[in-house]
Write an enzyme that holds these catalytic residues in place. Structure first.
Site, short mmCIF file in Angstrom:
data_model
loop_
_atom_site.label_atom_id
_atom_site.label_comp_id
_atom_site.label_asym_id
_atom_site.label_seq_id
_atom_site.Cartn_x
_atom_site.Cartn_y
_atom_site.Cartn_z
N PRO A 35 47.14 19.61 55.79
CA PRO A 35 47.40 21.04 55.95
C PRO A 35 46.43 21.63 56.96
CG PRO A 35 46.29 20.59 53.85
CD PRO A 35 46.59 19.27 54.47
N ALA A 68 48.32 26.15 55.21
CA ALA A 68 48.27 26.99 54.01
C ALA A 68 49.18 28.20 54.20
CB ALA A 68 46.84 27.43 53.76
N GLN A 110 52.17 23.90 51.65
CA GLN A 110 50.92 24.15 50.92
C GLN A 110 50.85 25.62 50.51
OE1 GLN A 110 46.91 24.35 52.64
NE2 GLN A 110 46.27 22.79 51.17
N HIS A 188 47.20 24.76 46.80
CA HIS A 188 45.90 24.73 47.48
C HIS A 188 44.81 25.13 46.48
CE1 HIS A 188 42.81 24.88 50.36
NE2 HIS A 188 43.38 25.57 51.32
N HIS A 191 38.57 24.35 48.85
CA HIS A 191 37.94 25.10 49.95
C HIS A 191 37.59 26.56 49.69
CE1 HIS A 191 39.91 21.94 52.77
NE2 HIS A 191 38.83 21.49 52.17
N TYR A 193 39.09 29.03 48.00
CA TYR A 193 40.10 30.08 47.85
C TYR A 193 40.33 30.39 46.37
CZ TYR A 193 40.35 29.34 52.80
OH TYR A 193 39.98 29.25 54.13
N ALA A 308 41.28 12.78 51.86
CA ALA A 308 41.16 13.45 53.16
C ALA A 308 39.70 13.67 53.50
CB ALA A 308 41.86 14.80 53.12
N GLY A 309 39.45 13.76 54.79
CA GLY A 309 38.13 14.22 55.21
C GLY A 309 37.37 13.20 56.01
N GLY A 310 37.38 13.35 57.34
CA GLY A 310 36.56 12.52 58.21
C GLY A 310 37.08 11.12 58.44
N GLY A 331 43.47 15.30 59.56
CA GLY A 331 43.52 16.67 60.04
C GLY A 331 43.34 16.76 61.53
N ARG A 332 42.07 16.81 61.96
CA ARG A 332 41.80 17.09 63.37
C ARG A 332 42.42 16.07 64.32
NH1 ARG A 332 35.62 17.63 61.93
NH2 ARG A 332 36.40 16.06 60.48
C1 FMN Z 1 42.09 23.78 62.27
C2 FMN Z 1 41.96 23.44 60.81
C3 FMN Z 1 42.71 24.13 59.89
C4 FMN Z 1 42.66 23.78 58.54
N1 FMN Z 1 43.47 24.42 57.65
C5 FMN Z 1 43.55 23.99 56.38
C6 FMN Z 1 44.52 24.54 55.49
O1 FMN Z 1 45.34 25.40 55.86
N2 FMN Z 1 44.53 24.06 54.21
C7 FMN Z 1 43.66 23.10 53.79
O2 FMN Z 1 43.72 22.71 52.62
N3 FMN Z 1 42.76 22.56 54.61
C8 FMN Z 1 42.70 22.97 55.89
N4 FMN Z 1 41.82 22.36 56.76
C9 FMN Z 1 41.10 21.15 56.33
C10 FMN Z 1 41.90 19.90 56.72
O3 FMN Z 1 43.10 19.81 55.98
C11 FMN Z 1 41.10 18.60 56.49
O4 FMN Z 1 40.82 18.43 55.13
C12 FMN Z 1 39.81 18.60 57.28
O5 FMN Z 1 40.08 18.87 58.65
C13 FMN Z 1 39.08 17.27 57.19
O6 FMN Z 1 39.91 16.23 57.63
P1 FMN Z 1 39.75 15.58 59.11
O7 FMN Z 1 38.36 15.03 59.18
O8 FMN Z 1 40.80 14.50 59.14
O9 FMN Z 1 39.99 16.66 60.11
C14 FMN Z 1 41.81 22.73 58.11
C15 FMN Z 1 41.02 22.07 59.04
C16 FMN Z 1 41.08 22.39 60.39
C17 FMN Z 1 40.26 21.62 61.38
#
Ligand code: FMN
Length: 378
Positions: A35, A68, A110, A188, A191, A193, A308-310, A331-332
């Protein structure tokens, strides 16, 4: 079984690119679109450019989670994030979902309520944002840590008798998501919220049955899970949790116990998946570093587990190979590489993401103009 390669040896399959059956959904690989809020839904209405953005990131049998999406007119905090509480929004989502389905993808919406991560200007009639608490978020937080340029107004603590209405907002939004054609929804719960404002003891200072013990703090989240499971079926419901993060002043004194309690409690509802954010994610220099792992929650939860994450290619493959997760959420790197599964298959170089364009409102730049492999390697 791997394919035979020239020297007669078996080529090992790439774990991330092996199929996986998530409840009723047959996935062809395990690389999931995270997301990602992009703030290009003008006036909270999804726009046609989102159809291109999501379809670019769709593969046959691939799983996508939307940015989201607000469940009600009190759910918003940032400009131009989409909603799914009005007829207009539901209609606007339809072509986006259709574009993903046309390419054989599976897409969940989401569902989001920001709670106190908001301000008077983003609320109906300029009212105070709602929360579990009337404690404000530390004022310096937004620009220094996230780059989001929003101001926070003091929240208003929800009265106990108002809570069923918020649960109902989530329920109606889930029904709207199904009406729009989504295959399911992700709650969601991460983070900082609204749901996390209930879950975590640094934010939740309530003295009623929605505060205090872990059981009480998890009540609101689980009521939403139950309402959605009854409304659209548990096989269409996932939830995202981040017990280890401290985003938006939401931290917990015992994140492991909180995560484990939720993982176990969720089993009762038989929902499709639990999506957890890795402890290693740090939102700013002052955040605590956690050496914890998601493994206890992975083991406790009986459905599909998303991490998720990194993640990059190698550690994603390792996590799948070692059965630490069923699916890996990107994500990124998926933002800047619309053909990420293909690149992982070929072990091709990745395009670096441009943070400066994450949240701008341009319908193309930093959104649908990231190159596909063919154009970068030509
Ligand atoms: C531009 C951006 C927008 C994001 N928006 C959301 C979101 O709407 N909902 C959510 O749960 N996490 C959001 N995140 C967190 C990402 O879903 C993800 O968990 C986070 O980027 C870490 O993963 P990555 O290392 O693969 O980027 C966002 C992250 C980024 C960079």
């Amino acid at each position: 079984m791997g394919k035979k390669i020239d020297n007669g040896q078996e080529e090992q399959p790439i774990p991330l690119l092996t199929p996986y059956k998530m409840g009723p959904f047959q996935l062809s690989h395990r690389v999931v679109l995270a997301p990602l809020t992009r703030q290009r839904s003008y006036g909270n209405v999804p726009q046609p450019h989102a159809a291109l953005y999501y379809s670019q990131r769709t593969t046959e049998g691939g799983f996508l989670i939307t940015e989201a999406t607000g469940v009600s007119d009190t759910a918003q905090g940032y400009p131009d994030t989409p909603g799914i509480w009005t007829k207009e929004q539901v209609e606007a989502w339809k072509p986006i979902v259709d574009a993903v389905h046309a390419k054989g993808g599976i897409i969940f919406c989401q569902l989001w309520h920001v709670g106190r991560v908001s301000n008077y200007g983003a609320q109906p009639h300029g009212q105070a944002p709602i929360s579990s608490t009337d404690k404000e978020i530390t004022p310096h937080l937004p620009t220094s840590t996230t780059g989001y340029d929003i101001k926070f107004s003091p929240p208003r603590r929800l009265r106990k008798e108002e809570i069923p209405d918020i649960v109902n907002n989530f329920r109606l939004a889930a029904l709207n998501a199904i009406e729009a054609g989504f295959d399911g929804v992700e709650i969601h719960g991460a983070h900082g919220y609204l749901i996390e404002q209930f879950l975590k003891d640094k934010a939740n200072d309530r003295t009623d049955e929605y505060g205090g013990s872990i059981e009480n703090r998890c009540r609101f989240a689980l009521e939403i899970v139950e309402a959605l499971s009854n409304a659209i079926g548990p096989h269409r419901v996932g939830i995202r949790l981040s017990p280890f993060t401290d985003f938006m002043d939401c931290a917990d004194s015992n994140p492991k116990a909180l995560g484990l309690y939720m993982a176990e409690a969720l089993n009762k509802y038989g929902i499709l998946y639990l999506h957890m954010v890795e402890p290693r994610i740090r939102v700013n220099e002052n955040s605590k570093r956690h050496d914890d792992s998601l493994l206890p929650m992975r083991k406790a939860f009986k459905g599909t587990f998303l991490a998720a994450g990194g993640y990059l290619r190698e550690d994603g493959n390792e996590a799948i190979a070692e059965n630490r997760a069923d699916l890996i959420v990107y994500g990124r790197w998926f933002l800047s590489n619309p053909d990420l599964p293909k690149r992982f298959e070929l072990n091709a170089p990745l395009t670096k993401y441009d943070r400066a364009t994450f949240y701008i409102s341009d319908p193309v730049i930093g959104y649908t103009d990231y190159p596909f492999l063919e154009t970068t390697t030509a």
